[in-house]
Design an enzyme around this catalytic site. Structure first.
Site, PDB file in Angstrom:
ATOM      1  N   SER A 108      15.320 -13.264 -18.410  1.00 41.84           N
ATOM      2  CA  SER A 108      15.062 -14.044 -19.625  1.00 41.84           C
ATOM      3  C   SER A 108      14.399 -15.382 -19.324  1.00 41.84           C
ATOM      4  O   SER A 108      14.637 -15.993 -18.286  1.00 41.84           O
ATOM      5  CB  SER A 108      16.382 -14.323 -20.350  1.00 41.84           C
ATOM      6  OG  SER A 108      17.066 -13.129 -20.581  1.00 41.84           O
TER       7      SER A 108
ATOM      8  N   SER B  62      22.952 -15.719 -15.151  1.00 42.55           N
ATOM      9  CA  SER B  62      24.358 -15.678 -14.760  1.00 42.55           C
ATOM     10  C   SER B  62      24.489 -15.659 -13.248  1.00 42.55           C
ATOM     11  O   SER B  62      23.719 -14.980 -12.561  1.00 42.55           O
ATOM     12  CB  SER B  62      25.035 -14.420 -15.321  1.00 42.55           C
ATOM     13  OG  SER B  62      24.956 -14.424 -16.723  1.00 42.55           O
TER      14      SER B  62
ATOM     15  N   GLN C 200      20.134 -12.194 -11.890  1.00 38.08           N
ATOM     16  CA  GLN C 200      19.029 -11.482 -12.545  1.00 38.08           C
ATOM     17  C   GLN C 200      18.138 -12.485 -13.278  1.00 38.08           C
ATOM     18  O   GLN C 200      18.568 -13.102 -14.247  1.00 38.08           O
ATOM     19  CB  GLN C 200      19.629 -10.475 -13.537  1.00 38.08           C
ATOM     20  CG  GLN C 200      18.611  -9.756 -14.399  1.00 38.08           C
ATOM     21  CD  GLN C 200      19.271  -9.106 -15.616  1.00 38.08           C
ATOM     22  OE1 GLN C 200      20.340  -9.527 -16.041  1.00 38.08           O
ATOM     23  NE2 GLN C 200      18.630  -8.096 -16.175  1.00 38.08           N
ATOM     24  N   GLY C 201      16.913 -12.636 -12.819  1.00 41.07           N
ATOM     25  CA  GLY C 201      15.978 -13.561 -13.454  1.00 41.07           C
ATOM     26  C   GLY C 201      15.024 -12.822 -14.372  1.00 41.07           C
ATOM     27  O   GLY C 201      13.882 -12.530 -14.008  1.00 41.07           O
TER      28      GLY C 201
ATOM     29  N   GLU D 252      21.079  -5.886 -32.176  1.00 40.43           N
ATOM     30  CA  GLU D 252      19.938  -5.510 -33.026  1.00 40.43           C
ATOM     31  C   GLU D 252      18.912  -4.728 -32.201  1.00 40.43           C
ATOM     32  O   GLU D 252      18.372  -3.714 -32.666  1.00 40.43           O
ATOM     33  CB  GLU D 252      19.282  -6.766 -33.623  1.00 40.43           C
ATOM     34  CG  GLU D 252      20.141  -7.491 -34.661  1.00 40.43           C
ATOM     35  CD  GLU D 252      21.332  -8.247 -34.064  1.00 40.43           C
ATOM     36  OE1 GLU D 252      21.293  -8.578 -32.863  1.00 40.43           O
ATOM     37  OE2 GLU D 252      22.307  -8.490 -34.793  1.00 40.43           O
TER      38      GLU D 252
ATOM     39  N   GLU E 126      22.193  -1.405 -16.353  1.00 34.91           N
ATOM     40  CA  GLU E 126      22.934  -2.499 -16.974  1.00 34.91           C
ATOM     41  C   GLU E 126      23.694  -1.998 -18.192  1.00 34.91           C
ATOM     42  O   GLU E 126      24.815  -2.415 -18.478  1.00 34.91           O
ATOM     43  CB  GLU E 126      21.946  -3.601 -17.394  1.00 34.91           C
ATOM     44  CG  GLU E 126      22.602  -4.745 -18.149  1.00 34.91           C
ATOM     45  CD  GLU E 126      21.652  -5.920 -18.373  1.00 34.91           C
ATOM     46  OE1 GLU E 126      20.422  -5.702 -18.419  1.00 34.91           O
ATOM     47  OE2 GLU E 126      22.159  -7.047 -18.498  1.00 34.91           O
TER      48      GLU E 126
HETATM   49  C1  FAD Z   1      26.494 -14.586 -21.603  1.00 35.20           C
HETATM   50  C2  FAD Z   1      25.059 -14.291 -21.330  1.00 35.20           C
HETATM   51  C3  FAD Z   1      24.661 -13.980 -20.064  1.00 35.20           C
HETATM   52  C4  FAD Z   1      23.317 -13.729 -19.806  1.00 35.20           C
HETATM   53  N1  FAD Z   1      22.949 -13.458 -18.520  1.00 35.20           N
HETATM   54  C5  FAD Z   1      21.641 -13.241 -18.257  1.00 35.20           C
HETATM   55  C6  FAD Z   1      21.191 -13.052 -16.915  1.00 35.20           C
HETATM   56  O1  FAD Z   1      21.996 -13.047 -15.985  1.00 35.20           O
HETATM   57  N2  FAD Z   1      19.895 -12.872 -16.685  1.00 35.20           N
HETATM   58  C7  FAD Z   1      18.979 -12.854 -17.699  1.00 35.20           C
HETATM   59  O2  FAD Z   1      17.824 -12.641 -17.431  1.00 35.20           O
HETATM   60  N3  FAD Z   1      19.350 -13.036 -18.969  1.00 35.20           N
HETATM   61  C8  FAD Z   1      20.666 -13.249 -19.271  1.00 35.20           C
HETATM   62  N4  FAD Z   1      21.043 -13.462 -20.574  1.00 35.20           N
HETATM   63  C9  FAD Z   1      20.025 -13.542 -21.611  1.00 35.20           C
HETATM   64  C10 FAD Z   1      19.981 -12.382 -22.582  1.00 35.20           C
HETATM   65  O3  FAD Z   1      19.442 -11.266 -21.972  1.00 35.20           O
HETATM   66  C11 FAD Z   1      19.176 -12.834 -23.805  1.00 35.20           C
HETATM   67  O4  FAD Z   1      19.894 -13.875 -24.421  1.00 35.20           O
HETATM   68  C12 FAD Z   1      18.930 -11.711 -24.767  1.00 35.20           C
HETATM   69  O5  FAD Z   1      18.039 -10.794 -24.234  1.00 35.20           O
HETATM   70  C13 FAD Z   1      18.410 -12.225 -26.131  1.00 35.20           C
HETATM   71  O6  FAD Z   1      17.280 -13.041 -25.982  1.00 35.20           O
HETATM   72  P1  FAD Z   1      17.221 -14.479 -26.676  1.00 35.20           P
HETATM   73  O7  FAD Z   1      18.446 -15.204 -26.280  1.00 35.20           O
HETATM   74  O8  FAD Z   1      15.930 -15.051 -26.368  1.00 35.20           O
HETATM   75  O9  FAD Z   1      17.334 -14.191 -28.227  1.00 35.20           O
HETATM   76  P2  FAD Z   1      16.147 -13.766 -29.206  1.00 35.20           P
HETATM   77  O10 FAD Z   1      15.402 -12.636 -28.624  1.00 35.20           O
HETATM   78  O11 FAD Z   1      15.381 -14.964 -29.608  1.00 35.20           O
HETATM   79  O12 FAD Z   1      16.972 -13.218 -30.454  1.00 35.20           O
HETATM   80  C14 FAD Z   1      17.577 -14.053 -31.440  1.00 35.20           C
HETATM   81  C15 FAD Z   1      18.118 -13.157 -32.550  1.00 35.20           C
HETATM   82  O13 FAD Z   1      17.037 -12.402 -33.124  1.00 35.20           O
HETATM   83  C16 FAD Z   1      17.300 -11.006 -33.033  1.00 35.20           C
HETATM   84  N5  FAD Z   1      16.099 -10.244 -32.721  1.00 35.20           N
HETATM   85  C17 FAD Z   1      15.193 -10.468 -31.745  1.00 35.20           C
HETATM   86  N6  FAD Z   1      14.248  -9.530 -31.736  1.00 35.20           N
HETATM   87  C18 FAD Z   1      14.570  -8.658 -32.720  1.00 35.20           C
HETATM   88  C19 FAD Z   1      13.990  -7.462 -33.217  1.00 35.20           C
HETATM   89  N7  FAD Z   1      12.894  -6.915 -32.672  1.00 35.20           N
HETATM   90  N8  FAD Z   1      14.621  -6.823 -34.228  1.00 35.20           N
HETATM   91  C20 FAD Z   1      15.738  -7.329 -34.795  1.00 35.20           C
HETATM   92  N9  FAD Z   1      16.319  -8.465 -34.375  1.00 35.20           N
HETATM   93  C21 FAD Z   1      15.738  -9.115 -33.348  1.00 35.20           C
HETATM   94  C22 FAD Z   1      18.276 -10.888 -31.880  1.00 35.20           C
HETATM   95  O14 FAD Z   1      19.018  -9.679 -31.975  1.00 35.20           O
HETATM   96  C23 FAD Z   1      19.118 -12.128 -32.046  1.00 35.20           C
HETATM   97  O15 FAD Z   1      20.108 -11.877 -33.013  1.00 35.20           O
HETATM   98  C24 FAD Z   1      22.387 -13.749 -20.858  1.00 35.20           C
HETATM   99  C25 FAD Z   1      22.799 -14.056 -22.135  1.00 35.20           C
HETATM  100  C26 FAD Z   1      24.113 -14.326 -22.391  1.00 35.20           C
HETATM  101  C27 FAD Z   1      24.534 -14.649 -23.795  1.00 35.20           C
END
Ligand code: FAD
Lengths: 411, 378
Positions: A137, A169, A134-135, A394, A254
């Site tokens: 993020s 992933s 899944q692309g 969150e 999902e």
């Molecule tokens: C093990 C793992 C597997 C993954 N696999 C995939 C995958 O296969 N494909 C894919 O596309 N993505 C994947 N992801 C990515 C995942 O979807 C993102 O990490 C997730 O959506 C959070 O985005 P970010 O990491 O940019 O964090 P951020 O969005 O930067 O968030 C950082 C912190 O700020 C908080 N925050 C952000 N916005 C808000 C808000 N509006 N209100 C309150 N708090 C907020 C968050 O809750 C978090 O605590 C994976 C992530 C992990 C950890």
């Protein structure tokens, strides 16, 4: 008779019997390699081949994709995936490796692709021969998914894609990717479009996959870079500019709140694997000596273990109540809680296990004295993957507050 | 025995729940409750017993006190899940009345061997309350300060719920033969009822002294009857808590959606939004555990005790958390006597401790699931 068997339709009852007999006779031999906690941490081809062979066998037997029409490689049954899942979970079979394919790509392709594409893609997805990733993020687009910048530019009946995906992933094994990108820079939501992309075929020709190392030391997710990758317009799902709506289908499934049941086997209940459940924790506490005393005899730890047990039971009963309309006030209220609760409860259970372990909580994978081989530490760290991925806790609370309670949107 | 997937919550139960909700919302809106019980705000207002006995009579006429009474004894014989549904609506309305006390008595009586005439009295419209708690406030059923000797009750029962509203008392008392259960008119000669002054405005409570009071023995083996009935007592109270917590959530959500500060509705702010989501999460888990426990009473009795401990432990936590957030999120207005929130806050604080708090139920659950705690020093 199990709880669920008692209200089976005739079709379900017959199918349940069939599944049970088939699993009994065809359970795969125990793996010779250590399997990770979930498919998201598959690192080696040995691990992958073992799990792929199991998924293929289960698919050939009709236990995967049961509720999809036969034309797209499904079983053409009604509400039978749940039955197959229950039997596979109860029999503690291995889990399926193609979880992103089954849980997210399949329903999205099914609801949004042209017939020809569905018929071509879904059978190999169900069988696990094609692994999917899944692309979504990107470095600059996580929780705020609609701000993705990966861009597709039109060139005749082709598109040229440039951009950078992260945390992808299973991309290191994937044939196909579901890809959310931008086709119009002037509209945030309406500028998004959705594609399926054969990334494996394009490795080194516009696609680069690089592993990212997880907090646990494991691999499993990657960054994926698109450098002038050309894809055919026929790989676009739904209309141009409708990417956000298509992505909602993906996210709904999902989070376990979609129409189609995801095929699920063994999972954390697999034989020999380590399940982060309160019962497992209690078993562990029975034998754990903490500060020189049996942990199961510590009244404070007993209280906290019961808190975990009660939360787990509450979640299980939520899932049961979600199917009883007379006991629901809002149609999506319980479904939308599922992922949030499941991930936070198992995180707390794993954290408590480390307290139960006392001094030995310091020991990690590979240490001969580590309790459960260090799996509680591994589970605790991996639990943050679950509270971050697929919409952070969150973000889940925002969704629940806004969509269910009707509170003002934070954005 | 296995539980049906839908908790056995059938059409009849759904109809009952819906009609109860309609009954209370039409006949007894919260403004009526406030007018009825909150007339006197003085801290030293003393003990009061304010209720609408005319509406209560309508509830009796609808058969609600007899729901759990077996058909053979003149009752309706509804499953515990249906009773839980009714209790949830009662809690949502915070309606002051002895419904739960009477239903509790029917559960205990149904587990007694010579209770036909007592059950018939309830079927005939009598209300009742359990008088089974000692002065120490023990939550272990059977710990009593009342003694049964020569066919008479002596001693005091404490923490008797809605004592001033009921016609009959079901008393536990110890004798040389063990703990028995006794059925007696609340105004029988020799009974002195001393009202307690309590926080909750939607209930009354008293300690009841018996001075050589003649009573009818309904069971000589009271411990067994109580053991069988307590899961239902806990579950039904937990259902009441769920309904009250739903009121607290809904009322608070409506408030934070309308009240504006910093040019926005309060509900926009995550420090308000997320705790309210957590209240919802807790309510839903408790509610699911309540129907699971109720269903076990009907169709998996061997698990009823364990599931009821889960339900009441969860409910007590929900009562506390929902109450705290409902006041806090209302700000200054939530701190006033005028705002309805305090009525539920107080009812929930009472329910939280009634028949065992969360830690007590978890300790009992641990004894079942993990095995008993070794005695200290061993
Ligand atoms: C093990 C793992 C597997 C993954 N696999 C995939 C995958 O296969 N494909 C894919 O596309 N993505 C994947 N992801 C990515 C995942 O979807 C993102 O990490 C997730 O959506 C959070 O985005 P970010 O990491 O940019 O964090 P951020 O969005 O930067 O968030 C950082 C912190 O700020 C908080 N925050 C952000 N916005 C808000 C808000 N509006 N209100 C309150 N708090 C907020 C968050 O809750 C978090 O605590 C994976 C992530 C992990 C950890």
């Amino acid at each position: 008779m199990s709880d669920s068997a008692s209200k089976d339709s005739p079709e379900q009852a017959e199918f349940r019997e069939y599944c049970r007999t088939w699993i009994e006779a065809n359970r795969p031999p125990d793996p010779t390699v250590r399997l990770p906690l979930s498919a998201l941490e598959i690192m080696t081809t040995e691990q992958l081949s073992y799990l792929q062979a199991w998924q293929k066998a289960a698919y050939d037997a009709g236990l995967v994709g049961c509720d999809y029409p036969a034309a797209v490689g499904g079983g053409g049954r009604k509400d039978c995936q749940r039955v197959a899942n229950e039997e596979m979970l109860a029999a503690r079979t291995p889990y399926f490796p193609n979880i992103i394919g089954l849980g997210m790509a399949a329903p999205t392709v099914f609801y949004h692709a042209q017939d020809e594409l569905k018929e071509r893609l879904l059978p190999r997805l169900f069988s696990g021969e094609d692994i999917w990733c899944q692309g979504f993020s990107e470095p600059g687009a996580g929780s705020d998914l609609a701000s993705v910048q990966t861009f597709a530019e039109r060139k005749g009946d082709k598109w040229v894609i440039n951009g950078h995906k992260v945390w992808t992933s299973l991309a290191h094994f994937a044939e196909w990717m579901i890809l959310l990108l931008r086709t119009d820079k002037s509209h945030k939501y309406d500028g998004l479009s959705y594609f399926v992309v054969p990334i494996r075929a394009a490795l080194g020709k516009g696609v680069t996959v690089r592993p990212l190392i997880k907090i646990t030391g494991e691999t499993g997710f990657n960054e994926v870079i698109f450098d002038n990758l050309e894809v055919d317009d026929s790989y676009r799902l739904d209309e141009l500019g409708k990417g956000w709506q298509v992505a909602m289908t993906t996210l709904l499934h999902e989070r376990g709140a979609g129409e189609l049941q995801t095929p699920r086997a063994g999972g954390l209940k697999s034989k020999g694997s380590h399940a982060t459940t309160a019962y497992n924790l209690i078993d562990f506490a029975r034998s754990a000596i903490r500060d020189g005393h049996p942990a199961a005899q510590d009244p404070l730890l007993r209280d906290r273990m019961m808190q975990q047990l009660i939360c787990e039971a509450g979640l299980a009963q939520n899932q049961r109540r979600a199917r009883v309309p007379a006991l629901l006030d809002h149609p999506m209220r319980l479904q939308l809680q599922n992922k949030l609760l499941a991930s936070e409860i198992s995180q707390d259970t794993a954290a408590l296990a480390l307290e139960v372990a006392g001094a030995s909580a310091s020991l990690y994978l590979g240490d001969p004295n580590a309790p459960a081989g260090g799996q509680w530490n591994l589970a605790y760290m991996n639990s943050y993957g679950m509270t971050i991925a697929a919409g952070t806790s969150e973000v889940q609370r925002n969704i629940l507050g806004e969509r269910v309670l009707g509170l003002a949107k934070s954005k | 025995m296995a539980q049906p997937d839908n908790f056995g919550f059938g059409e009849e139960a759904a109809l009952l729940k819906a009609s109860a909700r309609k009954f209370f919302s039409e006949k007894f809106p919260t403004s009526d409750l406030h007018a009825l019980v909150a007339g006197d705000h003085r801290p030293e207002r003393g003990s009061e017993c304010l209720w609408n006995s005319k509406l209560w009579q309508e509830m009796v006429d609808l058969g609600w006190t007899m729901l759990a009474v077996p058909e053979a004894a003149g009752g309706v014989g509804m499953p515990a899940v249906a009773v839980a549904g009714l209790a949830e609506e009662l809690g949502r309305a915070a309606f002051p009345c002895p419904l739960l006390g009477t239903i509790n008595a029917t559960y205990v009586l149904a587990a007694c061997d010579s209770a036909q005439s007592a059950l018939a009295e309830i079927a005939g419209g009598c209300s009742a309350s359990l008088a089974i708690t000692n002065q120490a406030g023990s939550w272990s059923p059977g710990d009593t300060d009342v003694v049964w000797a020569d066919g008479k009750l002596s001693g005091t029962a404490w923490y008797v719920q809605d004592a001033r509203k009921v016609d009959r008392l079901l008393v536990s008392a110890s004798s040389t033969a063990g703990v028995g259960l006794y059925w007696v008119a609340a105004d029988a000669p020799g009974i002195t009822l001393v009202p307690d002054t309590i926080l909750d405005l939607t209930r009354d409570q008293a300690h009841v002294s018996f001075d050589g009071v003649a009573a009818e023995e309904v069971s000589a083996n009271g411990l067994a009857a109580l053991a069988e009935a307590m899961p239902a007592v806990w579950t039904v109270l937990a259902a009441d808590i769920v309904g009250a917590a739903e009121w607290q959530l809904q009322t608070t959500v409506e408030y934070v959606a309308t009240r504006q500060q910093f040019d926005r509705p309060l509900g926009f702010f995550q420090a308000v939004k997320h705790p309210l989501v957590d209240v919802m999460l807790q309510i839903d888990q408790t509610k699911s555990l309540v129907y699971n426990a109720a269903c076990a009473i009907d169709s998996e009795p061997e698990r009823a005790l364990q599931y009821a401990h889960m339900a009441k432990a969860s409910a007590s936590e929900t009562a506390a958390y929902a109450s705290g957030r409902s006041v806090q999120c209302h700000g200054g207005i939530g701190f006033t006597w005028e705002c309805y929130v305090h009525l539920y806050f107080k009812r929930q604080k009472h329910s939280q401790m009634l028949w065992g708090d969360a830690a007590w139920h978890r300790a009992r659950l641990a004894d079942i699931v993990i095995g008993p705690l070794a005695p200290a020093g061993s």
